[in-house]
Write a protein that holds these residues in place. Sequence first.
Motif, mmCIF file in Angstrom:
data_model
loop_
_atom_site.group_PDB
_atom_site.id
_atom_site.type_symbol
_atom_site.label_atom_id
_atom_site.label_comp_id
_atom_site.label_asym_id
_atom_site.label_seq_id
_atom_site.Cartn_x
_atom_site.Cartn_y
_atom_site.Cartn_z
ATOM 1 N N MET A 182 0.833 -1.190 0.000
ATOM 2 C CA MET A 182 0.000 0.000 0.000
ATOM 3 C C MET A 182 0.874 1.249 0.000
ATOM 4 S SD MET A 182 -3.393 0.945 0.909
ATOM 5 C CE MET A 182 -4.154 2.382 1.513
ATOM 6 N N LYS A 183 1.913 1.273 0.844
ATOM 7 C CA LYS A 183 2.795 2.423 0.944
ATOM 8 C C LYS A 183 3.481 2.680 -0.399
ATOM 9 C CE LYS A 183 6.699 4.197 3.560
ATOM 10 N NZ LYS A 183 7.666 3.934 4.630
ATOM 11 N N GLN A 184 3.922 1.628 -1.080
ATOM 12 C CA GLN A 184 4.587 1.783 -2.374
ATOM 13 C C GLN A 184 3.621 2.337 -3.420
ATOM 14 O OE1 GLN A 184 6.029 -2.151 -3.106
ATOM 15 N NE2 GLN A 184 7.997 -1.789 -2.068
ATOM 16 N N THR A 185 2.404 1.875 -3.388
ATOM 17 C CA THR A 185 1.401 2.354 -4.339
ATOM 18 C C THR A 185 1.118 3.837 -4.130
ATOM 19 O OG1 THR A 185 0.390 0.165 -4.388
ATOM 20 C CG2 THR A 185 -0.950 1.997 -5.196
ATOM 21 N N VAL A 186 0.941 4.245 -2.894
ATOM 22 C CA VAL A 186 0.681 5.655 -2.580
ATOM 23 C C VAL A 186 1.871 6.508 -2.998
ATOM 24 C CG1 VAL A 186 0.299 7.306 -0.709
ATOM 25 C CG2 VAL A 186 -0.950 5.150 -0.723
ATOM 26 N N ASN A 187 3.075 6.066 -2.697
ATOM 27 C CA ASN A 187 4.277 6.816 -3.073
ATOM 28 C C ASN A 187 4.380 6.948 -4.590
ATOM 29 O OD1 ASN A 187 5.160 7.388 -0.497
ATOM 30 N ND2 ASN A 187 6.417 5.539 -0.344
ATOM 31 N N ARG A 188 4.085 5.858 -5.318
ATOM 32 C CA ARG A 188 4.170 5.895 -6.780
ATOM 33 C C ARG A 188 3.138 6.883 -7.359
ATOM 34 N NH1 ARG A 188 3.140 0.722 -8.117
ATOM 35 N NH2 ARG A 188 1.005 1.195 -8.702
ATOM 36 N N ILE A 189 1.932 6.867 -6.810
ATOM 37 C CA ILE A 189 0.888 7.783 -7.282
ATOM 38 C C ILE A 189 1.266 9.232 -6.976
ATOM 39 C CG2 ILE A 189 -1.516 8.503 -6.918
ATOM 40 C CD1 ILE A 189 -2.153 5.497 -6.542
ATOM 41 N N LEU A 190 1.765 9.486 -5.781
ATOM 42 C CA LEU A 190 2.189 10.843 -5.428
ATOM 43 C C LEU A 190 3.325 11.316 -6.320
ATOM 44 C CD1 LEU A 190 2.048 10.751 -1.531
ATOM 45 C CD2 LEU A 190 0.563 12.037 -3.073
ATOM 46 N N LEU A 191 4.292 10.454 -6.573
ATOM 47 C CA LEU A 191 5.420 10.815 -7.422
ATOM 48 C C LEU A 191 4.956 11.115 -8.846
ATOM 49 C CD1 LEU A 191 8.439 11.195 -7.710
ATOM 50 C CD2 LEU A 191 8.651 8.758 -8.180
ATOM 51 N N THR A 192 4.031 10.315 -9.344
ATOM 52 C CA THR A 192 3.494 10.554 -10.687
ATOM 53 C C THR A 192 2.774 11.900 -10.745
ATOM 54 O OG1 THR A 192 3.214 8.182 -11.034
ATOM 55 C CG2 THR A 192 1.963 9.636 -12.477
ATOM 56 N N GLY A 193 1.972 12.189 -9.732
ATOM 57 C CA GLY A 193 1.255 13.468 -9.691
ATOM 58 C C GLY A 193 2.191 14.645 -9.589
ATOM 59 N N LEU A 194 3.229 14.540 -8.780
ATOM 60 C CA LEU A 194 4.189 15.634 -8.647
ATOM 61 C C LEU A 194 4.989 15.827 -9.927
ATOM 62 C CD1 LEU A 194 5.445 15.008 -5.007
ATOM 63 C CD2 LEU A 194 3.980 16.874 -5.814
ATOM 64 N N THR A 195 5.303 14.749 -10.610
ATOM 65 C CA THR A 195 6.027 14.858 -11.876
ATOM 66 C C THR A 195 5.191 15.580 -12.913
ATOM 67 O OG1 THR A 195 7.209 12.804 -11.405
ATOM 68 C CG2 THR A 195 7.197 13.538 -13.680
ATOM 69 N N HIS A 196 3.911 15.249 -12.982
ATOM 70 C CA HIS A 196 3.029 15.919 -13.940
ATOM 71 C C HIS A 196 2.788 17.375 -13.553
ATOM 72 C CE1 HIS A 196 1.671 11.846 -15.434
ATOM 73 N NE2 HIS A 196 2.120 12.475 -16.502
ATOM 74 N N ALA A 197 2.835 17.673 -12.261
ATOM 75 C CA ALA A 197 2.620 19.058 -11.819
ATOM 76 C C ALA A 197 3.789 19.939 -12.237
ATOM 77 C CB ALA A 197 2.429 19.108 -10.306
ATOM 78 N N THR A 198 5.011 19.408 -12.214
ATOM 79 C CA THR A 198 6.176 20.211 -12.596
ATOM 80 C C THR A 198 6.411 20.192 -14.095
ATOM 81 O OG1 THR A 198 7.642 18.335 -12.167
ATOM 82 C CG2 THR A 198 7.331 19.915 -10.370
ATOM 83 N N ASN A 199 5.986 19.150 -14.785
ATOM 84 C CA ASN A 199 6.138 19.032 -16.234
ATOM 85 C C ASN A 199 4.788 18.660 -16.850
ATOM 86 O OD1 ASN A 199 8.934 19.416 -16.047
ATOM 87 N ND2 ASN A 199 9.269 17.261 -15.652
ATOM 88 N N PRO A 200 3.849 19.616 -16.904
ATOM 89 C CA PRO A 200 2.525 19.264 -17.422
ATOM 90 C C PRO A 200 2.608 18.905 -18.905
ATOM 91 C CG PRO A 200 2.693 21.628 -17.099
ATOM 92 C CD PRO A 200 3.943 21.020 -16.546
ATOM 93 N N PRO A 201 1.781 17.979 -19.351
ATOM 94 C CA PRO A 201 1.795 17.626 -20.765
ATOM 95 C C PRO A 201 1.307 18.796 -21.611
ATOM 96 C CG PRO A 201 0.000 16.510 -19.635
ATOM 97 C CD PRO A 201 0.820 17.203 -18.594
ATOM 98 N N LYS A 202 1.863 18.928 -22.808
ATOM 99 C CA LYS A 202 1.483 20.016 -23.699
ATOM 100 C C LYS A 202 0.048 19.793 -24.169
ATOM 101 C CE LYS A 202 3.070 22.507 -27.747
ATOM 102 N NZ LYS A 202 4.076 22.577 -28.800
#
Length: 57
Positions: free
Chosen positions: A1-21
């Motif tokens: 569960m912890k790994q899943t939450v971390n992966r989702i948070l990391l994905t969201g933060l990555t998209h927040a700093t580099n939003p898709p065009k």
Amino acid sequence: MKQTVNRILLTGLTHATNPPKPKRFVVKPIQGMRLPSEWTSGSVQELIDIVEGSNAR
């Protein structure tokens, strides 16, 4: 569960700093479409004046 939450948070933060065009929005005109003859530039301007509340013409 912890790994899943971390992966989702990391994905969201990555998209927040580099939003898709965003995809370019293109308006496709309809062939043969014409405005009604009663929609002259004067009547459109009168309608704009009424909507905006500037009745001084």
